[in-house]
Design a protein around this motif. Sequence first.
Motif, short mmCIF file in Angstrom:
data_model
loop_
_atom_site.label_atom_id
_atom_site.label_comp_id
_atom_site.label_asym_id
_atom_site.label_seq_id
_atom_site.Cartn_x
_atom_site.Cartn_y
_atom_site.Cartn_z
N ALA A 1 0.84 -1.20 0.00
CA ALA A 1 0.00 0.00 0.00
C ALA A 1 0.87 1.25 0.00
CB ALA A 1 -0.92 -0.01 1.22
N ASP A 2 0.24 2.38 -0.28
CA ASP A 2 0.98 3.65 -0.31
C ASP A 2 1.64 3.96 1.03
OD1 ASP A 2 0.22 3.99 -2.93
OD2 ASP A 2 -1.48 5.31 -2.46
N ASN A 3 1.05 3.46 2.13
CA ASN A 3 1.64 3.73 3.45
C ASN A 3 2.72 2.72 3.83
OD1 ASN A 3 0.21 1.42 4.02
ND2 ASN A 3 -1.04 2.31 5.66
N GLY A 4 3.04 1.80 2.91
CA GLY A 4 4.10 0.83 3.15
C GLY A 4 3.62 -0.51 3.66
N ASP A 5 2.35 -0.63 4.03
CA ASP A 5 1.82 -1.91 4.52
C ASP A 5 1.88 -2.96 3.40
OD1 ASP A 5 1.31 -0.83 6.97
OD2 ASP A 5 -0.86 -0.66 6.71
N VAL A 6 2.29 -4.16 3.78
CA VAL A 6 2.46 -5.25 2.82
C VAL A 6 1.43 -6.34 3.09
CG1 VAL A 6 3.99 -7.15 2.12
CG2 VAL A 6 4.90 -4.83 2.41
N ARG A 7 0.84 -6.84 2.00
CA ARG A 7 -0.07 -7.98 2.09
C ARG A 7 0.48 -9.10 1.21
NH1 ARG A 7 -5.84 -9.59 -0.14
NH2 ARG A 7 -5.41 -8.19 -1.88
N ILE A 8 0.52 -10.31 1.77
CA ILE A 8 0.99 -11.49 1.05
C ILE A 8 -0.20 -12.39 0.77
CG2 ILE A 8 2.27 -13.66 1.37
CD1 ILE A 8 4.43 -12.05 2.78
N ILE A 9 -0.32 -12.86 -0.49
CA ILE A 9 -1.45 -13.68 -0.90
C ILE A 9 -0.92 -14.96 -1.52
CG2 ILE A 9 -3.49 -13.83 -2.37
CD1 ILE A 9 -2.03 -10.43 -1.64
N ASP A 10 -1.53 -16.09 -1.15
CA ASP A 10 -1.17 -17.38 -1.72
C ASP A 10 -2.45 -18.07 -2.17
OD1 ASP A 10 1.27 -19.27 -1.96
OD2 ASP A 10 -0.28 -20.58 -1.15
N TYR A 11 -2.42 -18.66 -3.37
CA TYR A 11 -3.59 -19.35 -3.91
C TYR A 11 -3.53 -20.83 -3.56
CZ TYR A 11 -3.20 -15.20 -6.94
OH TYR A 11 -3.05 -13.93 -7.43
N LYS A 12 -4.67 -21.38 -3.15
CA LYS A 12 -4.80 -22.79 -2.86
C LYS A 12 -5.93 -23.35 -3.73
CE LYS A 12 -1.69 -22.97 0.37
NZ LYS A 12 -0.40 -23.66 0.07
N THR A 13 -5.62 -24.37 -4.51
CA THR A 13 -6.64 -24.89 -5.41
C THR A 13 -7.44 -26.03 -4.80
OG1 THR A 13 -4.92 -26.23 -6.47
CG2 THR A 13 -5.49 -24.14 -7.51
N GLY A 14 -7.11 -26.40 -3.56
CA GLY A 14 -7.91 -27.39 -2.86
C GLY A 14 -9.02 -26.72 -2.06
N LYS A 15 -9.75 -27.55 -1.32
CA LYS A 15 -10.83 -27.04 -0.48
C LYS A 15 -10.27 -26.42 0.79
CE LYS A 15 -14.21 -30.50 -2.01
NZ LYS A 15 -15.10 -31.61 -1.58
N ALA A 16 -10.99 -25.45 1.32
CA ALA A 16 -10.59 -24.83 2.57
C ALA A 16 -10.69 -25.87 3.69
CB ALA A 16 -11.48 -23.64 2.89
N PRO A 17 -9.77 -25.81 4.67
CA PRO A 17 -9.83 -26.76 5.77
C PRO A 17 -10.96 -26.40 6.73
CG PRO A 17 -8.13 -25.15 6.19
CD PRO A 17 -8.66 -24.86 4.80
N ASP A 18 -11.35 -27.36 7.52
CA ASP A 18 -12.23 -27.08 8.66
C ASP A 18 -11.52 -26.03 9.52
OD1 ASP A 18 -13.33 -27.24 11.36
OD2 ASP A 18 -14.37 -29.04 10.69
N MET A 19 -12.21 -24.98 9.86
CA MET A 19 -11.59 -23.88 10.58
C MET A 19 -11.05 -24.29 11.95
SD MET A 19 -11.35 -21.27 8.65
CE MET A 19 -11.15 -22.30 7.19
N ARG A 20 -11.38 -25.51 12.41
CA ARG A 20 -10.80 -26.01 13.66
C ARG A 20 -9.41 -26.56 13.43
NH1 ARG A 20 -15.04 -30.44 15.22
NH2 ARG A 20 -14.83 -30.72 12.94
N PHE A 21 -9.03 -26.77 12.17
CA PHE A 21 -7.77 -27.43 11.85
C PHE A 21 -6.98 -26.61 10.83
CE2 PHE A 21 -11.00 -30.73 12.73
CZ PHE A 21 -10.48 -31.22 13.94
N THR A 22 -6.64 -25.42 11.20
CA THR A 22 -5.95 -24.52 10.26
C THR A 22 -4.46 -24.39 10.58
OG1 THR A 22 -6.51 -22.61 11.65
CG2 THR A 22 -8.04 -23.16 9.85
N GLY A 23 -3.96 -25.18 11.53
CA GLY A 23 -2.57 -25.01 11.97
C GLY A 23 -1.56 -25.12 10.86
#
Length: 285
Positions: free
Chosen positions: A151-173
């Motif tokens: 961003a203009d203020n220097g903040d950085v965002r990192i994005i990664d694409y996953k082509t599989g299904k999202a995990p159960d939110m209880r098991f995101t480790g």
Amino acid sequence: MSESVPAQASRPPALSASSAKQFQQCPLKWRFKYVDKLPELQSPAALRGSLVHKVLEDMFDLPPADRQAPTVRETVDSAWEKVTDGAYKLSEILAQTSEDELKAAARQLIDAYFSLEDPRRLRPSGRELGVETVLSSGLRLRGFIDRVEQADNGDVRIIDYKTGKAPDMRFTGEYVFQMRMYALLYREQYQITPKRTQLLFLGGNPQVLTFDPTDADVSEFETELNALWSDIAAHLQAKRFETRQSRLCDWCYFQNLCPAFGGTAPDLDPAQVEKIAEIGPIAAG
């Protein structure tokens, strides 16, 4: 303070997010993959993932107004030519599925991507960004980041694409581990802690998993990785790698070599052990 490694430097072995997580899951499988370097049957899912990643990488070469699903879907054929140019054993993969089926699945995942983001307003500062560093401990890390935005203020965002299904939110480790690794790699190479890391899951019900790292968390993860490497190094030094049974065994390609399933592991090649040991320091035994 860590040492940044120039992109043009030689590429000795390094620890990646996937290899680190693999050791945590099963040290013996880690040995088969990263020390013995035993080949695995190439999967249609891997090629499909590469195809989608290439389409989404090249999408940002299009004018912003053209970054819409119908136009981007049309680039699947040209992306196919790029990702199958020697990197995959096509005969092995196409014995399991067809080219048309893989391309159709890729187009569905691209449509799913557009349900999560509008790329017409995005201006990536990096795509397929290779990052590599040597921590102050001597541990070498390496990874590839699908997309970086600043961003203009220097903040950085990192994005990664996953082509599989999202995990159960209880098991995101497993996935938080990967995002912490990206944050550490980026901070060590560019001296900026990303403000946000995100995984975009395109399979099934598309979802975004977000983790916002802090400097303290990144430093804590560095300590955890050093401890993990010490464990790996101890296994290398002892030349013993135990199996760690779990439900993941059902999908393991190396069951026929695993003692837990009646198999016998091949003898370790001392030269390969020595090569892998270059990832980081091994304490004297």
